[in-house]
Design a protein around this motif. Structure first.
Motif, short mmCIF file in Angstrom:
data_model
loop_
_atom_site.label_atom_id
_atom_site.label_comp_id
_atom_site.label_asym_id
_atom_site.label_seq_id
_atom_site.Cartn_x
_atom_site.Cartn_y
_atom_site.Cartn_z
N LEU A 259 -8.35 -6.17 -2.51
CA LEU A 259 -8.02 -4.86 -3.10
C LEU A 259 -6.64 -4.44 -3.00
N GLY A 260 -6.32 -4.06 -1.55
CA GLY A 260 -5.37 -3.72 -1.17
C GLY A 260 -4.00 -4.47 -1.36
N ALA A 261 -4.40 -6.00 -1.37
CA ALA A 261 -3.25 -6.80 -1.37
C ALA A 261 -2.71 -6.85 -2.81
N GLY A 262 -3.84 -6.66 -3.71
CA GLY A 262 -3.58 -6.80 -5.21
C GLY A 262 -2.90 -5.68 -5.51
N LEU A 263 -3.05 -4.36 -4.96
CA LEU A 263 -2.29 -3.19 -5.19
C LEU A 263 -0.85 -3.00 -4.82
N VAL A 264 -0.64 -3.75 -3.64
CA VAL A 264 0.59 -3.75 -2.85
C VAL A 264 1.52 -4.63 -3.82
N ILE A 265 0.90 -5.66 -4.11
CA ILE A 265 1.48 -6.95 -4.74
C ILE A 265 1.93 -6.68 -6.19
N VAL A 266 0.94 -6.01 -6.85
CA VAL A 266 1.06 -6.01 -8.49
C VAL A 266 1.71 -4.47 -8.74
N MET A 267 1.35 -3.48 -7.76
CA MET A 267 1.97 -2.45 -8.17
C MET A 267 3.57 -2.08 -8.66
N PRO A 268 4.45 -2.82 -7.75
CA PRO A 268 5.91 -3.00 -8.23
C PRO A 268 6.10 -3.33 -9.60
#
Lengths: 323, 292
Positions: A259-268
């Motif tokens: 979940l965290g990786a998804g957020l950090v990668i997709v958020m930008p």
């Protein structure tokens, strides 16, 4: 795992299979890097969330994995041999780094890995004969498997997904094995774990080395994805980014890092309209999350859920993961 | 020999500034188990308060420095403690580590976006001249840095061991429970520690910015050096952080001249790893025994 969760996981995998269909190259690239960083974050989760040690060198291990794989595949070795070689190298470096650091007080691994990640960056940048210096390595080939060429972006995505699912299964098995329970035991109460016969130092060292090897595997996937690697891609900043993935998602939870990786990668991508303010907004959000709920998003979710159901918070996370 | 002397002297001057940051770092660790990953940014920021005071509010240099010091005490001392560290203390050290990393990024990006991404010239307190010292050329700025930071360290040491408040702070760091039983207001002592850290960061900022110029990205190397200095000297000692800072300053300078400019940054790191291997409590530190 009960049947309801099993169905959820199968639905999740089906969604991952369907996700890239009909998408452009860039979207598939973002999905690939999500899966790859998930693997690196899972490795760090083993070190941090299960064994309770902070490593600030996960991106450096990714770098070592990526350069090893790139150099070997460019010398004609197949990826299927190059990637395990990269993992073994990272595992051994993890042992060598962790052995002295874990000999002394608990927070030292953080500092040793901090120094190591800067050293790795310097070596990658300065040893031009091997690593190409600051220009990096160009023209890394994507592997072929018995006629399945991963050169098209979609094919590479499915290759990454297959590796990801395999790693996730092995990881699930590991954390539910006696080893995994020993890892958790020494995070929760090292003295008690020790009194029950868990060799604290050996188990922590092992968790760190396995976590580092997973970082190496992520690097081995990242090199053929981008087909170009240079030192800044594996700098300390990226190690911190992977650490944020684990903590924001929820360290010590199986799905937290994903979940965290998804957020950090997709958020930008979502915050692109904010342009230069993106990092500021992101940092502010992490700050607020840490103040409000240090167990990360999954912990936050459980907190809400338990308020409705009247269930108590998972006992082993009450104290929070410790440095 | 002249070159060696010159390199050592300027290393001591930079090292004394590192020592200020390292001492603040050590104090925070002792008082509240806070590992402040934003320490470098704490040193970067006050210089920009001075620039804002001078260029936006039109103050003279000295007034701007006082303005920056007060702003630092409020933002990096009180606000940092009340709204960032205090809510997280019950959850152990990890959330604090993550939050200070995020805070560092936030400070860096804010300066970059709202002030400037370019390095800013920063006024010095002394005219830039070089003095002859046994054949070695030493700049007035270096001498100022060395003198001011040594005065600050001596004053701090006197405060901590010579006054009642200082001794109460030490007691709080050593054993908060017992200190509280003996009537020490722990919360206030911890707040004092945060204020001292903010002040040390501000002084370090005023001294280092004329040399390195004021830039948003200055924090990263300074923070890393402060860490290394604190560990090399001994994490639980002010004297340790001082020695560590001076040592790193000198070693860093010597490495740049005699080893290689490319691997200059690696030398302090190697020193760090060697110290952790050989003498994990640091050069001047006392062994705390295994935590487990």
């Amino acid at each position: 795992m009960n049947s309801r969760n099993l169905i959820l996981v199968l639905v999740g995998i089906a969604a991952l299979i369907a996700a890239p269909l009909g998408q452009g190259n860039y979207v598939i690239y973002v999905l690939c890097s999500w899966l790859i960083f998930s693997i690196a974050a899972m490795g760090l989760n083993l070190t941090l969330g299960y064994a309770g040690q902070v490593s600030l060198a996960q991106a450096a291990f990714m770098g070592i994995g990526a350069y090893t794989t790139a150099l070997l595949t460019m010398a004609g070795v197949h990826w299927i041999f190059a990637a395990p070689a990269a993992m073994v190298l990272c595992f051994v470096i993890g042992l060598v780094l962790g052995y002295p650091a874990l000999r002394v007080q608990h927070h030292f691994l953080a500092f040793v890995t901090l120094a190591f990640s800067t050293l790795t960056f310097l070596v990658l940048r300065n040893e031009e004969w091997l690593t190409g210096g600051s220009l990096g390595l160009v023209g890394i080939m994507r592997p072929k498997f018995l006629g399945f060429d991963t050169m098209p972006q979609l094919h590479f995505y499915y290759f990454t997904l297959a590796v990801f699912v395999l790693v996730a299964l092995l990881f699930w098995g590991l954390v539910h094995s006696p080893w995994g329970r020993a890892f958790k035991a020494l995070r929760e109460n090292p003295i008690r774990a020790n009194s029950l016969g868990v060799d604290i130092r050996r188990m922590t060292l092992l968790a760190f080395a396995i976590g580092s090897a997973l970082g190496g595997l992520a690097g081995a996937l990242a090199a053929p994805l981008v087909q170009f690697i240079d030192p800044p891609a594996f700098s300390l900043m990226h190690s911190l980014k992977i650490l944020l993935m684990v903590v924001v998602g929820g360290s010590g939870y199986f799905f937290g890092p994903i979940l965290g990786a998804g957020l950090v990668i997709v958020m930008p991508e979502f915050l692109r309209f904010t342009e230069g303010y993106y990092l500021m907004i992101y940092a502010a959000m992490v700050l607020v999350l840490m103040i409000v709920c240090p167990t990360g998003l999954i912990g936050l979710g459980r907190k809400f859920a338990s308020q409705f159901k009247g269930r108590s918070v998972r006992g082993d996370l009450k104290e929070g993961a410790k440095l | 020999m002249t070159e060696f002397l010159q390199v050592v002297l300027s290393g001591l001057a930079t090292g004394s500034i590192y020592a200020l940051a390292a001492i603040g770092f050590t104090l925070l660790w002792q008082a509240s188990q806070t590992i402040n990953f934003a320490q470098g940014e704490f040193v970067m920021l006050p210089a920009f308060f001075v620039l804002i005071g001078m260029h936006v509010l039109g103050m003279p240099l000295i007034a701007a420095m006082i303005f920056a010091l007060i702003l630092s005490l409020i933002l990096l001392g009180v606000i940092f403690k009340k709204f960032v560290i205090e809510p997280m203390l019950p959850h152990g050290t990890l959330p604090i580590v993550m939050a200070t990393i995020a805070l560092g990024i936030l400070m860096k990006e804010t300066v970059k976006e709202f002030y400037s991404a370019e390095a800013q010239p920063y006024p010095s307190l002394v005219a830039d001249r070089t003095l002859d010292f046994f054949g070695a050329a030493v700049s007035t700025q270096d001498i100022l840095n060395l003198v001011v930071s040594m005065l600050v360290v001596v004053a701090l040491q006197f405060f901590l061991s010579g006054t009642r408040t200082g001794r109460s702070m030490q007691a709080t760091a050593q054993n908060p429970q017992v200190a509280e039983i003996l009537g020490v207001n722990i919360k206030r002592m911890v707040l004092y520690t945060f204020l001292i850290n903010a002040a040390l960061a501000a002084v370090a900022s005023f001294l280092i910015s004329p040399i390195y110029l004021a830039k948003f990205s200055n924090g990263e190397p300074i923070g890393l050096v402060a860490f290394i200095a604190a560990i090399v000297g001994g994490f639980n000692q002010i004297r340790g952080a001082l020695v560590g800072g001076l040592l790193i300053g000198v070693v860093d300078n010597l490495a740049a001249i005699y080893v290689s400019a490319q691997y200059r940054a690696a030398v302090p790191l190697i020193l760090l790893i060697v110290i952790i291997l050989v003498r994990p409590q640091g050069l001047l530190g006392k062994a705390e025994g295994r935590a487990v």
